[in-house]
Write a protein that holds these residues in place. Structure first.
Motif, PDB file in Angstrom:
ATOM      1  N   GLU A 178      31.740  86.175  56.776  1.00 56.25           N
ATOM      2  CA  GLU A 178      31.851  87.580  57.151  1.00 56.25           C
ATOM      3  C   GLU A 178      32.550  87.745  58.493  1.00 56.25           C
ATOM      4  O   GLU A 178      33.135  88.779  58.770  1.00 56.25           O
ATOM      5  CB  GLU A 178      30.453  88.222  57.218  1.00 56.25           C
ATOM      6  CG  GLU A 178      29.894  88.569  55.866  1.00 56.25           C
ATOM      7  CD  GLU A 178      30.771  89.554  55.105  1.00 56.25           C
ATOM      8  OE1 GLU A 178      31.523  89.100  54.226  1.00 56.25           O
ATOM      9  OE2 GLU A 178      30.712  90.755  55.377  1.00 56.25           O
ATOM     10  N   ALA A 179      32.478  86.705  59.339  1.00 56.55           N
ATOM     11  CA  ALA A 179      33.080  86.809  60.663  1.00 56.55           C
ATOM     12  C   ALA A 179      34.569  86.474  60.637  1.00 56.55           C
ATOM     13  O   ALA A 179      35.235  86.553  61.654  1.00 56.55           O
ATOM     14  CB  ALA A 179      32.348  85.881  61.639  1.00 56.55           C
ATOM     15  N   SER A 180      35.085  86.085  59.487  1.00 55.12           N
ATOM     16  CA  SER A 180      36.503  85.729  59.414  1.00 55.12           C
ATOM     17  C   SER A 180      37.291  86.898  58.836  1.00 55.12           C
ATOM     18  O   SER A 180      36.722  87.851  58.309  1.00 55.12           O
ATOM     19  CB  SER A 180      36.678  84.493  58.529  1.00 55.12           C
ATOM     20  OG  SER A 180      36.258  84.782  57.209  1.00 55.12           O
ATOM     21  N   GLU A 181      38.596  86.807  58.925  1.00 55.03           N
ATOM     22  CA  GLU A 181      39.406  87.876  58.339  1.00 55.03           C
ATOM     23  C   GLU A 181      39.617  87.576  56.865  1.00 55.03           C
ATOM     24  O   GLU A 181      40.466  86.776  56.472  1.00 55.03           O
ATOM     25  CB  GLU A 181      40.751  88.024  59.042  1.00 55.03           C
ATOM     26  CG  GLU A 181      41.427  89.277  58.521  1.00 55.03           C
ATOM     27  CD  GLU A 181      42.737  89.607  59.222  1.00 55.03           C
ATOM     28  OE1 GLU A 181      43.226  90.715  59.011  1.00 55.03           O
ATOM     29  OE2 GLU A 181      43.254  88.759  59.963  1.00 55.03           O
TER      30      GLU A 181
END
Lengths: 418, 521
Positions: free
Chosen positions: B440-443
């Motif tokens: 979720e923290a990645s693009e």
């Protein structure tokens, strides 16, 4: 977590920014009916977003008759045909219907970010209608223990697999759950060539009349464990008398327990109703957020498609009033909730205010000719004696006028059986 | 389950780039600008030519002897295979399951530990400490989802509160110096949704959550690209000593190996016994876990750890890199090494404990329930031993810390292998690996405008709950180590991993899986 999750991604790189009058999220019976009426009223840009490739919502995957507007004198049709009619009516009225486009989150009040094959957008609307529907609670959400084999489905997945993709699902199945959808699941399984070993309703009452179709109904039996590695080999059932049995099967279909798809309502910060788990709405389908409305099965789990469509038409009226500046303002502190006591599960709408056409009240168990009473702060507001049998899959419809007698500054209104 | 897929239909050298055609195009393979997705191009773009090893799931095995065979393609075995690949032996990684990471590695608490609470001086303490550092670096390089959320050891009674200073001292003994005590007020300021009654906590900022599925897949991908063969559906039934090493009878025929590595997890003691070694017995310890919906993610900021006491270990509540919230595990000593089912009692116990830790969590929807088995033994430490006479190394007794320690275990095992006569020499650089952006923290592709403009398949969401696009499904199916089942696809893409569990996307994902892999079920 940020209330507007996608706003944390900063500047909308590569997002096309657009403005519409009304953005309807979900092209099921409620969303399409709302869009048709809004567009027919003219002079508004109405856009419907549908994440699926085909518009129509759940009826698209219900290839059985019984859909339609009997009240309007039309011949009932199949789900897919019904979906086509609703979509056609919305488009003919002038609504823009965009399939394959997902609303992924909020960038501000009434501003939604979307993803589709054509790219990313940020759409600002004067009013948003959430018509995102409901889903079967899957096995895990029901905390049914056991192994995790293949062959464990919900009725929704079953119907998509069988009617949408012509797939086989298994040879011998158990359906877990009650209500009309359980009967449709039996039919879908039989269409796909499976033997239905049992329909375990898991709830009181006789269950649907599917015995004629060759599926033994085990009223009140609950699936308590799944067995098998790789593929399901059987399910353990607990019967109302406490007995446990094991039914051999390679497929189990869960249904009869629904939850609104409420992600957008929640991430927007709309108040939820604790009983429905959907966004709380007043009689005009207004959520706690100004300009954000909700209608259809997103409010409470499932009603018949025609009920959702009627709510779509009704929410359109409230949206038009807002666009015209004619709607009463959103009350700052909210309006008193309408709550239920046993044997009722939920009621929609569940806030005072607006102009309720009717209240749908859903019992937890079968009730015949019940007496229902509405009270507020110790005062009886109304009493009804609807005739008929209602239950966990059939709501009572209470006429809406009584709510005028309630005190908008008073405490919660309680609906109970007398 | 793989329905007789021909060996070689998959795999590095045979990756069927461009074989699909149609409206999906092959834009990611051919037309998309390299470097758009994940910075270095999608997995399928990686060089997989002559140097790459094979991935097989059926058919005959190669007759030529391997320098090394690693048995067990979990997180430990894949890490060993990857580390070995730096020394360019002719190596194979084999597993009885149809995919990598199919055992304990896929069903754990997904925490990248600091090792602050290990037994000081133990092998486990050293390898966890070293492994955490190595894996944190590797994860950043390879795009393995990690979120450095930190942990709070929460004391709920006086006994637990009294234990906190001891745990802080233990952390220092384990060379971890960042742990700090928190008062109850400080704790509630950090975790406002915590249930009432907590007395204080120890803050361990170095603890992270990690993707347990991407990690072994990244290791295996890199090993295969470097030339290692991966033979799946390949259970080892018997091992015979030969003058040159080992002759392995597998369910797919014979493999020969000069050196053998046992990374068989729950089966490590059984493999030892096939070689006549009695060193330890695996006592499977079941951990049941409950995964809550992503809408619950806002309720918790850190990994909430229990304080271990004489009465037991308690359960933890932790965010996941996918944005869910995890509750568990139970700890049940069993004898059945296949008992990965959940139980009504286990789930009731978890919810009872979860209700105390994070009461609001109980109102959220459950997305998944699973159970994994840790390979506990009668010993309190890892059992990593070399038998130079047999040219054999066993990495056994790797319990819940195996994910964290995997790269350090691998380095240790390869050192031991060198001691058994394996020629190592100077290590080489491995081919780069960049895993899909699952966290979720990645693009993620669904919100990457450039990627969608280059290839609209990345704008076509097929799994709505988890926002997985058709482009990602296609890429996973064409990757160096492709999935064998829809469940394998789920672990590579998150497709079907969300709250609806396939209600909306199940058949569509199934169709894409079959179309892109050619596997029909």
């Amino acid at each position: 977590m940020s209330r507007y999750a996608d706003a944390t991604w900063g500047t909308p790189v590569g997002r096309r920014e657009r403005v519409v009058d009304v953005l309807v999220v979900g092209a099921g019976p409620a969303g399409l009916s709302a869009a048709a009426r809004l567009a027919a009223a003219g002079a508004v840009r109405v856009e419907v977003l549908e994440r699926e490739p085909v518009a129509g919502g759940v009826p698209v995957h219900c290839d059985h008759p019984g859909f339609g507007l009997r009240a309007r004198g039309l011949r009932p049709v199949t789900g897919p045909e019904y979906a086509r009619r609703l979509a056609g009516a919305a488009v003919r009225a002038g609504a823009s219907l965009r399939t394959g486009v997902t609303a992924t989150g909020w960038a501000g009040p009434r501003v939604l970010d979307t993803t589709g094959p054509g790219g990313l957008e940020r759409i600002t609307a004067r009013a948003v209608v959430l018509a995102t529907g409901a889903r079967d609670r899957p096995r895990a959400a029901r905390l049914v223990p056991g192994t995790r084999p293949a062959g464990v489905l919900t009725a929704g997945e079953l119907q998509r697999a069988v009617y949408g993709y012509g797939r086989q699902v298994g040879r011998r199945a158990v359906v877990a759950g009650g209500g009309p959808v359980a009967a449709h699941a039996v039919a879908a399984l039989r269409r796909a060539g499976a033997v239905v070993a049992a329909l375990a309703t898991g709830e009181p009452g006789p269950g649907p009349r599917t015995a004629g179709a060759g599926a033994p109904v085990l009223a009140g039996a609950v699936v308590t464990e799944l067995l098998g590695r790789g593929r399901l080999s059987g399910v353990r059932l607990r019967h109302p008398d406490g007995r446990e049995t094991l039914v051999r099967c390679d497929t189990v279909v869960f249904t009869g327990d629904w939850i609104p798809d409420h992600e957008l309502a929640r991430t927007a910060g709309a108040a939820l109703d604790p009983a429905t788990r959907g966004p709380a709405v007043d009689g005009s389908f207004r959520t706690s957020l100004p300009g954000v409305f909700a209608a259809g099965n997103a409010l409470r789990g499932i009603e018949r498609a025609a009920v959702a469509a009627a709510e779509g038409r009704a929410v359109a009226g409230a949206v038009l009033a807002r666009l015209a500046g004619a709607a009463p303002p959103w009350p700052a502190g909210g309006t008193p909730p309408v709550r239920v006591a046993a044997p009722f599960r939920w009621v929609v709408p569940n806030r005072l205010g607006g102009t309720p056409g009717r209240f749908l009240l859903r019992p937890d168990r079968p009730l015949t000719d019940p007496v229902v009473v509405a009270r507020q702060d110790g005062r009886t507001l109304a009493r009804w004696s609807p005739r008929g049998t209602f239950g966990p899959h059939r709501s009572l419809a209470l006429p809406g006028g009584w709510a005028d007698a309630a005190d908008p500054a008073g405490g919660p209104v309680l609906l109970a059986a007398d | 389950m793989t329905g007789g897929t021909a060996a070689g239909a998959y795999g590095g050298s045979g990756a069927p780039t461009g074989a699909y055609g149609g409206t999906d195009g092959t834009a990611a393979g051919a037309g998309a600008p390299a470097g758009v997705y994940g910075g270095r191009g999608p997995d399928r773009d990686a060089p997989a030519g002559a140097a790459g090893g094979r991935v097989t799931r059926a058919g005959a095995l190669p007759a030529e002897p391997y320098d090394v065979v690693v048995v067990g393609a979990g997180v430990v075995g894949t890490a060993i295979a990857r580390e070995l690949a730096r020394y360019s032996p002719r190596a194979a990684l084999v597993d009885a399951a149809p995919d990598v990471g199919e055992g304990t590695s896929k069903a754990n608490t997904a925490i990248l530990h600091t090792g602050f609470d290990a037994v000081p001086g133990s092998l486990e303490a050293r390898l966890v400490r070293d492994g955490a550092r190595r894996l944190a670096g590797y994860a950043a390089e390879a795009g393995i989802p990690v979120e450095p959320v930190g942990a709070l050891l929460i004391a709920w009674d006086e006994e637990q509160l009294a234990a906190l200073p001891r745990l802080a001292a233990k952390a220092v003994a384990n060379e971890y110096h960042a742990a700090r005590p928190l008062t109850a007020a400080e704790l509630y300021a950090r975790e406002p949704h915590l249930g009432p009654g907590a007395l204080g906590a120890l803050h361990v900022p170095g603890e992270s959550v990690i993707c347990p599925w991407t990690t072994p897949l990244a290791y295996a991908t890199q090993a295969v690209r470097a030339g290692t063969d991966l033979h799946l559906n390949c259970a080892v039934r018997a091992v015979r000593a030969t003058p040159d090493g080992h002759r392995l009878a597998t369910c797919r025929g014979v493999l020969t190996a000069r050196h053998l590595v046992n990374a068989a997890g729950l089966g490590a003691d059984e493999l030892d016994r096939l070689l006549g070694i009695e060193d330890f017995t695996v006592t499977p310890r079941r951990g049941q876990l409950v995964v809550y919906d992503r809408l619950a993610r806002g309720l918790v900021r850190h990994i909430l750890l229990p304080v271990p006491t004489a009465l037991g270990k308690g359960v933890l509540v932790a965010p996941t890199v996918f944005g869910n919230v995890l509750l568990g595990p139970t700890a049940e000593d069993l004898t059945d090494r296949t008992a990965t089912g959940s139980t009504a009692e286990g789930l009731a116990r978890l919810r009872e404990q979860g209700a105390r830790i994070l009461p609001e969590l109980m109102d959220e929807e459950v997305t998944a329930v699973y159970a994994g088995l840790r390979a506990a033994t009668e010993r309190d430490d890892y059992r990593i031993t070399a038998r130079p006479d047999l040219r054999y190394v066993t990495a056994g007794g790797i319990r819940s810390t195996g994910l964290t320690a995997s790269m350090a275990i691998a380095a240790h095992v390869v050192e031991l292998l060198a001691g058994t006569g394996l020629a190592t020499g100077t290590p080489r650089e491995l081919p780069e690996v960049r895993m899909p952006a699952l966290g979720e923290a990645s693009e993620r592709p669904y919100r990457n405008a450039g990627l969608i403009a280059a290839d609209p398949a990345y704008g076509t969401i097929v799994c709505h709950c988890e926002r997985v696009t058709r482009g990602e499904v296609r890429d996973a199916c064409a990757a160096t180590v492709p999935p064998a089942t829809p469940d394998g696809l789920r672990r590579r893409t998150r497709a079907r991993n969300g709250r609806c569990q396939g209600f909306a996307c199940g058949p569509a994902v199934q169709e894409l899986f079959e179309r892109y892999t050619g596997v029909r079920r």
